[in-house]
Design an enzyme around this catalytic site. Structure first.
Site, mmCIF file in Angstrom:
data_model
loop_
_atom_site.group_PDB
_atom_site.id
_atom_site.type_symbol
_atom_site.label_atom_id
_atom_site.label_comp_id
_atom_site.label_asym_id
_atom_site.label_seq_id
_atom_site.Cartn_x
_atom_site.Cartn_y
_atom_site.Cartn_z
ATOM 1 N N LYS A 111 0.809 -1.218 0.000
ATOM 2 C CA LYS A 111 0.000 0.000 0.000
ATOM 3 C C LYS A 111 0.843 1.270 0.000
ATOM 4 C CE LYS A 111 -4.090 -2.063 2.082
ATOM 5 N NZ LYS A 111 -5.099 -2.015 3.166
ATOM 6 N N LYS A 191 -8.646 -8.581 -9.157
ATOM 7 C CA LYS A 191 -9.744 -8.817 -8.222
ATOM 8 C C LYS A 191 -10.792 -7.718 -8.330
ATOM 9 C CE LYS A 191 -10.444 -9.368 -3.214
ATOM 10 N NZ LYS A 191 -9.740 -9.368 -1.900
ATOM 11 N N LYS A 194 -13.861 -2.831 -4.069
ATOM 12 C CA LYS A 194 -14.753 -1.716 -3.747
ATOM 13 C C LYS A 194 -14.217 -0.391 -4.253
ATOM 14 C CE LYS A 194 -14.530 -2.612 0.604
ATOM 15 N NZ LYS A 194 -14.680 -2.509 2.080
#
Length: 337
Positions: A111, A191, A194
Site C-alpha cells: 500500500k 480482483k 470496492k
C-alpha cells in the site's frame, strides 16, 4: 464446543459482489455459531478520507449486512469506533509488539508505506489484532492474503500469555473450503474491488438491475468462442462461470457461446441481488443505527473484560470502569471461552 468467529467490513467503498460471495454470505451461513461482525471504520482512517462519506458508507454497509441476512439477534453487529476498547487494546498491544514484526507486514509495503504515509498504515495490523483478541475469537475466516495478520495476532496473544499469564484466546486462521474470488469484469486478471479506479467491471450490491446487466454484457471475454473453465487461458470466461456458479449454487453447464453465457450470468446476478436491494430499501436509517448501538452495548461486556485483564496484568488500574461499577482488580486467571 462452539467457536466464536469474527468478520470486519471496512467502509472505504460500496460493497460489491465479491464482498457478498466471499465475506457477507459466509457470515450469514455461519450464524448458528457465535458470530461477531463489525464495521471497521477505524481502519478507514489509515488513508485520507471524507468524513461525511465515511459516516454514510458505514451506515450503508451495516444496512446491506442486515438486508443480506445478518441477524442482530444471533450476530453481534456494531461499528468499531462505537467500542472504545478497540483503540485502548490497540495501544496496549503496541506496547507488546515489535517494530520489526509490524514493518514486515506485506500489505504495508503493497500500500505504499513510506515516509509520506500515515503512521496508522504501519500499525493497523496491531489494531486488527485488537479487533480479534477483544472477543476471545477462536477462528478468523480470512483469505490467504490476510493470513500474515492473523499470525501476528497469534504471536502477540502468545507473548502476552507467556509474560503475564492467561489473558487471550489464541485464534486460528481458517480459509473457505472453496475460494470465492470474483474478478473484475473489465480486467479479469484483477480482483473485483470496492475501490477500483474504474467501476465498469464492478458489480455493486446496490447497482440497479439494468446497470448490472449492462456491465455483465460488456464483460471482457477471451479469444475464440468455446465456453470452458480455464483461468489461465480464458480468465474472462472462467470468471463469468465462477460468478454464475456462486450465484446459483449449481454446477457449470454447457453454453453455445459467450452471449448465452453472459445472459445467464446477468439473470443469476440480478436474481441474487434483487431481494437484498428490496430489503435494503425497506430499512430505516434510524433502525440501522439502533442495531449498531445495541450491538456495541452487547460487545462491550466481553471487550471491556478483555481490556481489564490486560490492564491488570500490565500493572494498570481499571480506570474509569471502576467508578462505573466494574471491579478495580479484574480476575486474570483463565481466559473466558
Amino acid at each position: 464446543m462452539s467457536k466464536r468467529r469474527i468478520s470486519g467490513f471496512k467502509p472505504t467503498g460500496r460493497l460489491q459482489l465479491g464482498n457478498y460471495v466471499g465475506a457477507v454470505r459466509p457470515v450469514v451461513a455461519g450464524q448458528h455459531e457465535p458470530t461477531v461482525a463489525f464495521i471497521a471504520d477505524l481502519h478507514a482512517l489509515t488513508v485520507r478520507h471524507d468524513p461525511a462519506e465515511l459516516r454514510e458508507r458505514s451506515t450503508e454497509v451495516a444496512g446491506l449486512l442486515l438486508a443480506a441476512g445478518v441477524d442482530p439477534a444471533r450476530t453481534i453487529l456494531y461499528r468499531q469506533s462505537d467500542l472504545p476498547a478497540h483503540a485502548e487494546l490497540h495501544y496496549l498491544l503496541e506496547c507488546v509488539a515489535g517494530y520489526g514484526e509490524v514493518h514486515r507486514m506485506i500489505q504495508f509495503k503493497e500500500k505504499g508505506g513510506g515516509s509520506g504515509s500515515r503512521l496508522s498504515l504501519l500499525t493497523y495490523p496491531v489494531l486488527m489484532a485488537a479487533d480479534i483478541l477483544l472477543h476471545d475469537i477462536a477462528e478468523v475466516p480470512v483469505g490467504r492474503d490476510q493470513r500474515q495478520h492473523v499470525e501476528l495476532t497469534r504471536d502477540l496473544a502468545i507473548r502476552c500469555n507467556e509474560r503475564y499469564g492467561p489473558i487471550f484466546t489464541v485464534p486460528e486462521a481458517v480459509h473457505p473450503a472453496v475460494a470465492a474470488r470474483v474478478a473484475d469484469l473489465a480486467t479479469p486478471t484483477a480482483k473485483m474491488g470496492k475501490t477500483n479506479a474504474s467501476t465498469a467491471g464492478v458489480l455493486f450490491l446496490l447497482d440497479p438491475p439494468d446497470a448490472l446487466r449492462r456491465k455483465i454484457m460488456r464483460a471482457v471475454t477471451d479469444d475464440g468462442t468455446e465456453v470452458v473453465h480455464d483461468p489461465d487461458r480464458k480468465p474472462g470466461v472462467s470468471n463469468l462461470l465462477d460468478i454464475l456458479e456462486a450465484c446459483t449454487g449449481e454446477p457449470r453447464r454447457d453454453f453455445r457461446g459467450y452471449g448465452e453465457l453472459k445472459a445467464a450470468v446477468a439473470d443469476a446476478v440480478v436474481a441474487t441481488l434483487e431481494p437484498i436491494q428490496r430489503r435494503y430499501r425497506e430499512l430505516d436509517e434510524h433502525d440501522v443505527e439502533q442495531v449498531l448501538r445495541d450491538g456495541a452495548e452487547r460487545a462491550a461486556e466481553r471487550a471491556d473484560a478483555t481490556v481489564l485483564r490486560l490492564r491488570a496484568a500490565l500493572g494498570l488500574t481499571a480506570g474509569r470502569r471502576a467508578r462505573a461499577g466494574s471491579p478495580a482488580t479484574p480476575p486474570t486467571a483463565g481466559v473466558p471461552r
